[in-house]
Design a protein around this motif. Sequence first.
Motif, short mmCIF file in Angstrom:
data_model
loop_
_atom_site.label_atom_id
_atom_site.label_comp_id
_atom_site.label_asym_id
_atom_site.label_seq_id
_atom_site.Cartn_x
_atom_site.Cartn_y
_atom_site.Cartn_z
N UNK A 139 4.17 -7.66 13.30
CA UNK A 139 3.50 -8.62 12.42
C UNK A 139 2.10 -8.11 12.12
N UNK A 140 1.80 -7.96 10.84
CA UNK A 140 0.44 -7.65 10.40
C UNK A 140 -0.19 -8.94 9.91
N UNK A 141 -1.19 -9.42 10.62
CA UNK A 141 -1.78 -10.72 10.34
C UNK A 141 -2.42 -10.81 8.97
N UNK A 142 -2.56 -12.02 8.46
CA UNK A 142 -3.04 -12.24 7.11
C UNK A 142 -4.46 -11.69 6.90
N UNK A 143 -4.73 -11.31 5.67
CA UNK A 143 -6.04 -10.77 5.26
C UNK A 143 -6.41 -9.50 6.02
N UNK A 144 -5.41 -8.69 6.33
CA UNK A 144 -5.67 -7.42 7.00
C UNK A 144 -5.61 -6.27 6.01
N UNK A 145 -6.23 -5.14 6.40
CA UNK A 145 -6.31 -3.96 5.55
C UNK A 145 -5.82 -2.75 6.35
N UNK A 146 -4.96 -1.94 5.72
CA UNK A 146 -4.46 -0.71 6.35
C UNK A 146 -5.02 0.47 5.56
N UNK A 147 -5.71 1.37 6.26
CA UNK A 147 -6.32 2.51 5.60
C UNK A 147 -5.30 3.49 5.04
N UNK A 148 -5.72 4.30 4.08
CA UNK A 148 -4.84 5.29 3.45
C UNK A 148 -4.26 6.23 4.50
N UNK A 149 -2.97 6.54 4.34
CA UNK A 149 -2.23 7.49 5.18
C UNK A 149 -2.15 7.06 6.65
N UNK A 150 -2.38 5.79 6.93
CA UNK A 150 -2.26 5.30 8.30
C UNK A 150 -0.81 5.00 8.63
#
Length: 230
Positions: free
Chosen positions: A178-189
């Motif tokens: 689960x990726x919680x709301x309002x989260x950001x994943x960086x490029x190529x992560x």
Amino acid sequence: MITKPGAGTSIALPDKTISPPIEDPLQFLPRALVRLHTEWLKRTYPFSFFGKRNSIHYSCEIGRHMARFISLQDNVYLAPDVWLNVVYDSSDKEPKIILGSGCKIGRRSTISSKNHIHLEEDVLLAPSVLIMDHNHEYSDFATPIHLQGTTAGGRITIERNCWLGHGAVVFCSKGELVLGHNSVVGANSVVTTSFPAGSVVAGNPAVLIKKYDSASGEWIRIQNAAKISP
């Protein structure tokens, strides 16, 4: 006014209004094709659900036999070359890919589900993002991998208003991610574990580098982020 210098004098020239460039008329044809393709899918494919005001580019790959396991809510946008893939057996009934209202899927992105992948409202994917809840089986050393089927896999939920950068991967081999709301994943992560709401994650494997602090209303950088196990 524009002042032009001369021999001891200046000439006031009127301001020039720059008109916006005229859009290429040929762009109207691809737009019409996108509308026609979207309407064709809506009317002829057996989607689990197909909402209003969706836009699906004609280069997207969605198998007709897979559509019954795909739910598209309202205002969903699929950019060129998006692939929605479903692995299923005859006993499957529930949707395996659910795209919530307002989801925007960047070009060349792939969502491949065997169990359950749910993108909640307003999730935004940059180009070339991969979301996958299973893998190719490779345990039998003597058998070609393409003949071994897939692993049991897990389940993925990306909560509302998350942003996944270019080339990001979200992969769940088992259990639930689960990726919680309002989260950001960086490029190529590469995200392989869950993170709470208001997280900024990056790296391979991804680790927490910032966390939203509701008390101060600011994003707080995590000290020694590379050493943190999420």
